[in-house]
Design a protein around this motif. Structure first.
Motif, mmCIF file in Angstrom:
data_model
loop_
_atom_site.group_PDB
_atom_site.id
_atom_site.type_symbol
_atom_site.label_atom_id
_atom_site.label_comp_id
_atom_site.label_asym_id
_atom_site.label_seq_id
_atom_site.Cartn_x
_atom_site.Cartn_y
_atom_site.Cartn_z
ATOM 1 N N HIS A 222 0.856 -1.180 0.000
ATOM 2 C CA HIS A 222 0.000 0.000 0.000
ATOM 3 C C HIS A 222 0.892 1.230 0.000
ATOM 4 O O HIS A 222 2.046 1.182 0.449
ATOM 5 C CB HIS A 222 -0.882 -0.056 1.257
ATOM 6 N N MET A 223 0.366 2.343 -0.471
ATOM 7 C CA MET A 223 1.161 3.565 -0.553
ATOM 8 C C MET A 223 1.771 3.946 0.789
ATOM 9 O O MET A 223 2.931 4.362 0.866
ATOM 10 C CB MET A 223 0.303 4.724 -1.080
ATOM 11 N N ASP A 224 0.996 3.789 1.878
ATOM 12 C CA ASP A 224 1.491 4.192 3.193
ATOM 13 C C ASP A 224 2.621 3.298 3.689
ATOM 14 O O ASP A 224 3.284 3.625 4.685
ATOM 15 C CB ASP A 224 0.354 4.178 4.211
ATOM 16 N N MET A 225 2.837 2.176 3.017
ATOM 17 C CA MET A 225 3.924 1.270 3.392
ATOM 18 C C MET A 225 5.194 1.528 2.576
ATOM 19 O O MET A 225 6.243 0.973 2.881
ATOM 20 C CB MET A 225 3.478 -0.185 3.205
ATOM 21 N N THR A 226 5.093 2.366 1.558
ATOM 22 C CA THR A 226 6.231 2.543 0.642
ATOM 23 C C THR A 226 7.463 3.206 1.249
ATOM 24 O O THR A 226 8.557 3.044 0.690
ATOM 25 C CB THR A 226 5.806 3.307 -0.630
ATOM 26 N N PRO A 227 7.382 3.931 2.375
ATOM 27 C CA PRO A 227 8.636 4.392 2.977
ATOM 28 C C PRO A 227 9.579 3.244 3.341
ATOM 29 O O PRO A 227 10.773 3.468 3.587
ATOM 30 C CB PRO A 227 8.170 5.150 4.227
ATOM 31 N N PHE A 228 9.067 2.014 3.340
ATOM 32 C CA PHE A 228 9.884 0.856 3.691
ATOM 33 C C PHE A 228 10.299 0.029 2.479
ATOM 34 O O PHE A 228 10.902 -1.040 2.635
ATOM 35 C CB PHE A 228 9.131 -0.010 4.710
ATOM 36 N N TYR A 229 9.991 0.528 1.278
ATOM 37 C CA TYR A 229 10.374 -0.212 0.081
ATOM 38 C C TYR A 229 11.901 -0.266 -0.012
ATOM 39 O O TYR A 229 12.576 0.768 -0.042
ATOM 40 C CB TYR A 229 9.795 0.448 -1.168
ATOM 41 N N ASN A 230 12.433 -1.464 -0.059
ATOM 42 C CA ASN A 230 13.885 -1.672 -0.063
ATOM 43 C C ASN A 230 14.576 -0.928 1.074
ATOM 44 O O ASN A 230 15.740 -0.540 0.967
ATOM 45 C CB ASN A 230 14.501 -1.236 -1.403
ATOM 46 N N ASP A 231 13.853 -0.707 2.164
ATOM 47 C CA ASP A 231 14.392 0.096 3.263
ATOM 48 C C ASP A 231 14.004 -0.482 4.620
ATOM 49 O O ASP A 231 14.021 0.235 5.622
ATOM 50 C CB ASP A 231 13.887 1.543 3.140
ATOM 51 N N CYS A 232 13.641 -1.770 4.634
ATOM 52 C CA CYS A 232 13.305 -2.434 5.892
ATOM 53 C C CYS A 232 13.970 -3.804 5.906
ATOM 54 O O CYS A 232 13.584 -4.710 5.156
ATOM 55 C CB CYS A 232 11.792 -2.584 6.063
ATOM 56 N N ALA A 233 14.985 -3.945 6.719
ATOM 57 C CA ALA A 233 15.724 -5.202 6.817
ATOM 58 C C ALA A 233 14.961 -6.189 7.713
ATOM 59 O O ALA A 233 13.924 -5.854 8.300
ATOM 60 C CB ALA A 233 17.123 -4.937 7.363
ATOM 61 N N PHE A 234 15.500 -7.392 7.807
ATOM 62 C CA PHE A 234 14.853 -8.440 8.614
ATOM 63 C C PHE A 234 15.936 -9.286 9.271
ATOM 64 O O PHE A 234 16.837 -9.787 8.596
ATOM 65 C CB PHE A 234 13.964 -9.312 7.727
ATOM 66 N N LEU A 235 15.857 -9.402 10.582
ATOM 67 C CA LEU A 235 16.769 -10.276 11.329
ATOM 68 C C LEU A 235 15.975 -11.499 11.759
ATOM 69 O O LEU A 235 15.069 -11.406 12.582
ATOM 70 C CB LEU A 235 17.339 -9.537 12.545
ATOM 71 N N ALA A 236 16.314 -12.643 11.183
ATOM 72 C CA ALA A 236 15.498 -13.843 11.352
ATOM 73 C C ALA A 236 15.695 -14.533 12.693
ATOM 74 O O ALA A 236 14.813 -15.269 13.147
ATOM 75 C CB ALA A 236 15.797 -14.831 10.231
ATOM 76 N N ASP A 237 16.833 -14.328 13.329
ATOM 77 C CA ASP A 237 17.134 -15.038 14.572
ATOM 78 C C ASP A 237 17.393 -14.054 15.699
ATOM 79 O O ASP A 237 18.227 -13.151 15.578
ATOM 80 C CB ASP A 237 18.345 -15.955 14.384
ATOM 81 N N TRP A 238 16.704 -14.246 16.797
ATOM 82 C CA TRP A 238 16.825 -13.353 17.949
ATOM 83 C C TRP A 238 18.127 -13.636 18.683
ATOM 84 O O TRP A 238 18.388 -14.783 19.075
ATOM 85 C CB TRP A 238 15.630 -13.582 18.878
ATOM 86 N N PRO A 239 18.960 -12.608 18.892
ATOM 87 C CA PRO A 239 20.225 -12.842 19.601
ATOM 88 C C PRO A 239 20.093 -12.773 21.111
ATOM 89 O O PRO A 239 21.086 -12.902 21.834
ATOM 90 C CB PRO A 239 21.108 -11.698 19.086
#
Length: 261
Positions: free
Chosen positions: A139-156
């Protein structure tokens, strides 16, 4: 005869010029901006006991300002922020830092462009984190995160030591936000206004994604349109004017509460 259609670039440039002329950011001290950001986070339901964290880079090397430990976002005032060094020794103000803000220093060291960090366990973003789901820009309101939101799959684990800072700063890379699986999220902005703006919209984005899943497959916004909207919605004039609006909302809510007592 039909009128020749002008390009979107023309309107973008015009809007940018006019926003520069008409949208003026309210002048605040760093402490006042930190307090406003805390009130906005509280107003948007992002408190999580004492787990929420906010910091701003200090002019001193290897130091940052943060809310003294023991206070929630909703009760923060400009007098409640302390400056701490890389070992979390208090340099200015009274009190101690949240021990879990130690990883902020690693992000600041890795990212000279970052001047403010927010981390919370907001309900909807935490739901995505609990499910180990990446953010999908729908959605348009989510686009500030396009290619700009990383993901850490494992909790340290609880980020009170140095190793968690190494892991999180490497995982976010050059992006402005990250979802932390089994944990919450982090936003890293060039300003407190930007970090707060991203925090509010990331929580809304998570809510939207979770709700959309009930209606079928998630269909991302086309790449070129997502990038265009990303760049537009992250214009400093828009970010700062939005922060000022939310700050007025939060102040009005506090005033209303005081009058009703």
């Amino acid at each position: 005869m039909s009128e020749k259609l002008r390009s979107k670039e023309y309107f973008d440039q015009r809007a940018t010029r006019e926003m520069g002329k008409h949208l003026h950011t309210k002048t605040r001290s760093l402490a006042e901006t930190l307090a406003s950001a805390c009130r906005i986070l509280a107003m948007t339901g992002q408190e999580a006991g004492l787990a929420g964290q906010i910091s701003a880079r200090s002019e001193r090397e290897n130091a940052y300002w943060t809310l003294r430990f023991g206070l929630g976002f909703d009760e923060a005032t400009a007098d409640d922020f302390i400056e701490v060094d890389q070992d979390l020794n208090t340099l200015s103000g009274e009190g101690m830092a949240n021990p879990a803000t130690r990883f902020h220093l690693w992000v600041y060291k890795a990212r000279p462009d970052v001047n403010a960090i927010i981390h919370t366990h907001a309900p909807w973003a935490s739901t995505l984190a609990a499910a180990r789901q990446k953010l999908v820009v729908l959605h348009m309101d989510m686009t500030p995160f396009y290619n700009d939101c990383a993901f850490l799959a494992d909790w340290p684990g609880v980020p009170i030591a140095d190793q968690e800072g190494v892991i999180i700063s490497a995982a976010i890379g050059s992006k402005r936000s990250i979802l932390l699986a089994h944990h919450g999220y982090l936003t890293a902005g060039s300003s407190l206004q930007e970090a707060t703006y991203l925090s509010v919209y990331l929580e809304r984005a998570a809510r939207m994604q979770i709700r959309a899943q009930a209606f079928g497959p998630l269909i991302p916004v086309p790449d070129h349109l997502a990038q265009e909207a990303h760049d537009y919605l992250l214009k400093p004039s828009i970010v700062n004017a939005t922060f000022d609006y939310w700050s007025r909302q939060a102040d009005a809510a506090i005033g209303q509460g005081a009058r009703s007592m």
